[in-house]
Enzyme design. Sequence first.
Site, PDB file in Angstrom:
ATOM      1  N   GLU A 158      -6.594   3.800  -5.857  1.00  0.00           N
ATOM      2  CA  GLU A 158      -7.828   4.023  -5.097  1.00  0.00           C
ATOM      3  C   GLU A 158      -8.390   5.391  -5.450  1.00  0.00           C
ATOM      4  OE1 GLU A 158      -9.492   4.544  -0.555  1.00  0.00           O
ATOM      5  OE2 GLU A 158      -7.690   5.546  -1.220  1.00  0.00           O
ATOM      6  N   ASP A 171       0.882  -1.162   0.000  1.00  0.00           N
ATOM      7  CA  ASP A 171       0.000   0.000   0.000  1.00  0.00           C
ATOM      8  C   ASP A 171       0.921   1.213   0.000  1.00  0.00           C
ATOM      9  OD1 ASP A 171      -2.181   1.750   0.493  1.00  0.00           O
ATOM     10  OD2 ASP A 171      -3.158   0.193   1.692  1.00  0.00           O
ATOM     11  N   ASP A 224      -2.775   4.747  -2.662  1.00  0.00           N
ATOM     12  CA  ASP A 224      -3.791   5.279  -1.759  1.00  0.00           C
ATOM     13  C   ASP A 224      -4.212   6.692  -2.158  1.00  0.00           C
ATOM     14  OD1 ASP A 224      -5.016   5.091   1.065  1.00  0.00           O
ATOM     15  OD2 ASP A 224      -3.866   6.944   1.233  1.00  0.00           O
ATOM     16  N   HIS A 254     -10.919  -2.076   3.922  1.00  0.00           N
ATOM     17  CA  HIS A 254     -10.793  -1.593   5.301  1.00  0.00           C
ATOM     18  C   HIS A 254     -11.517  -0.277   5.557  1.00  0.00           C
ATOM     19  CE1 HIS A 254      -7.926   0.508   2.908  1.00  0.00           C
ATOM     20  NE2 HIS A 254      -7.653   1.333   3.890  1.00  0.00           N
ATOM     21  N   ASP A 255     -12.090   0.314   4.531  1.00  0.00           N
ATOM     22  CA  ASP A 255     -12.782   1.598   4.694  1.00  0.00           C
ATOM     23  C   ASP A 255     -14.303   1.465   4.656  1.00  0.00           C
ATOM     24  OD1 ASP A 255     -10.416   3.105   4.832  1.00  0.00           O
ATOM     25  OD2 ASP A 255     -10.264   3.214   2.644  1.00  0.00           O
TER      26      ASP A 255
END
Length: 545
Positions: free
Chosen positions: A273, A107, A209, A338-339
């Site tokens: 993302e 990430d 990210d 995870h969000d």
Amino acid sequence: MTNSPALLGKVVYQIYPRSFYDGNGDGVGDLPGIIEKLDYLNNGRPGSLDSLGINMIWLSPFYPSPMADFGYDISDYCDVDPLFGTLADFKRLVSEAQRRGIQLMIDFVPSHTSDQHPWFVASRSSRSDAKRDWYIWRDGAVGGGPPNNWLSVFGGSAWQRDEASGQYYMHSFLAQQPDLNWDNPEVRAAMKSAMRFWLDLGVTGIRVDAVDWMAKDRAFRDNPVNRRYRPGADDPYHAFDRIYSQNAPQLTSYLREMAAVVKEYPGGFMVTETYPDRRNIVAEYLKLYDQYLTEVSAPFNFEGIMLPWSAPDFKAFVDQFQAGLQPGHLPIYVLGNHDNSRVASRIGRQAARTAAMMLLTLPGVAFVYYGDELGMEDVAIPPDRIQDPFERRVPGLGLGRDPNRTPMQWSAAPQAGFTGREPWLPVAPNYAQLNAAAEAADPASVLWEYRRLIHLRNTSPALQGSEYEPLELGHPAVFGYVREHGGQRLVVLLNFSDQAATVHTELGRGLLLCAAQSIQDHEPIGLSEVVLPPHEGYVIAITSS
Ligand code: GLC
């Protein structure tokens, strides 16, 4: 003839390192813990169904960090936080994973660092420091207050006044996450060398990210008011249309520079993302592909998370999106991360099994969020256990992400077998029934559904290809499509409802390869009329037409 992107047909498994497996007993997951559990993900024996069979691991951040945003605030891009282990552990993880045929995706957080990163410490030290321009510093507005009306995702202004120099620095997320200035070539060079550091260690994937926040309007104009915003009900971040604070045109060249680095490495690939404007979502996703070097990069599409669980909605999106992709463009599907709230909680346990079949039979790359392969659900977090700064700063709107980040449920042992002591977030109350050990012993479990589907995907020429044919079934609750490649032709039929559904096709006869809710023995099946039990999904090899 376009070469297939390296990740075509692959399954990527996302690990949130804090919550996967605690190897040293401190209540927080770590890299040695992940190494211990690699056989669960892929034991390196092709054809073996006692392991999931995933092809790549995406690791959420494990870098040194003050953990204000649980690792998305990085203070050193080229090391491992002691909480998670050491760089030697990371190297061992790469080689142990490779031995099992698993690649690694890191990430990468380009838009901001931690305020403790030495770059920011220097930048903040004086207006004349050589690193001052590595971040975004501005004078306050005439008459006082922040330079403009830009907001932070995590609540409040995006500007923090620094008493020492009297200027404001920009932070799209927490004040402890100052935004880097990508318009500065030295920043771009430093970030590209951080990418190379990991690629040189054998990493092949980069998840990028928060891409939307990498490039801003160079004139720093105010964002216009969002007229559809409902104060009190909506996330306050949506009070303005973010046309100036995000996605400025120079973003394209920055992404291409990053992709060019990835391209230097065989098999290298970058996934970004970005959550585009939902008003014209198919066109918005397709437009993103124009920003990239598409041989080595592609954007996530988050429709598996965003769309309501409805067959017509999914059919409309997938049919149009697939039709709009150019040869060589890689679609990337996901049901969770995870969000966002977990899929089993959003759409229900049974529907989540149907959704898994869709995810794992669509073209491109399928991302699986850890624990979704067990049917893990969101966990209610007592107020005194809240960890996520989002929930603390913007409480009560359901924005907090702790519920979907709880420890992996390994077994019925205390703390779900995740750790020997109190974990950093509570384990789910239902872990004694819902855990990997119990599901491994039950061929009808969600885990076994994932194993069968991933095994099928890994070995099926049709599912490894990029072709997708829409199928008109005329049934309001059934979404179906045909996948054909390498001499194999499959039809996928998915019943989105809790009622049985009967559909008719002209596909002749087939062999039932896999079902979402039940175990099937490769039975022959007529395709002129198929009765799907509630929530059932079938993958059928077409044998004649
Ligand atoms: C991304 C991450 C999220 C993080 C944010 C700031 O959206 O997925 O977890 O909080 O960026 O880095």
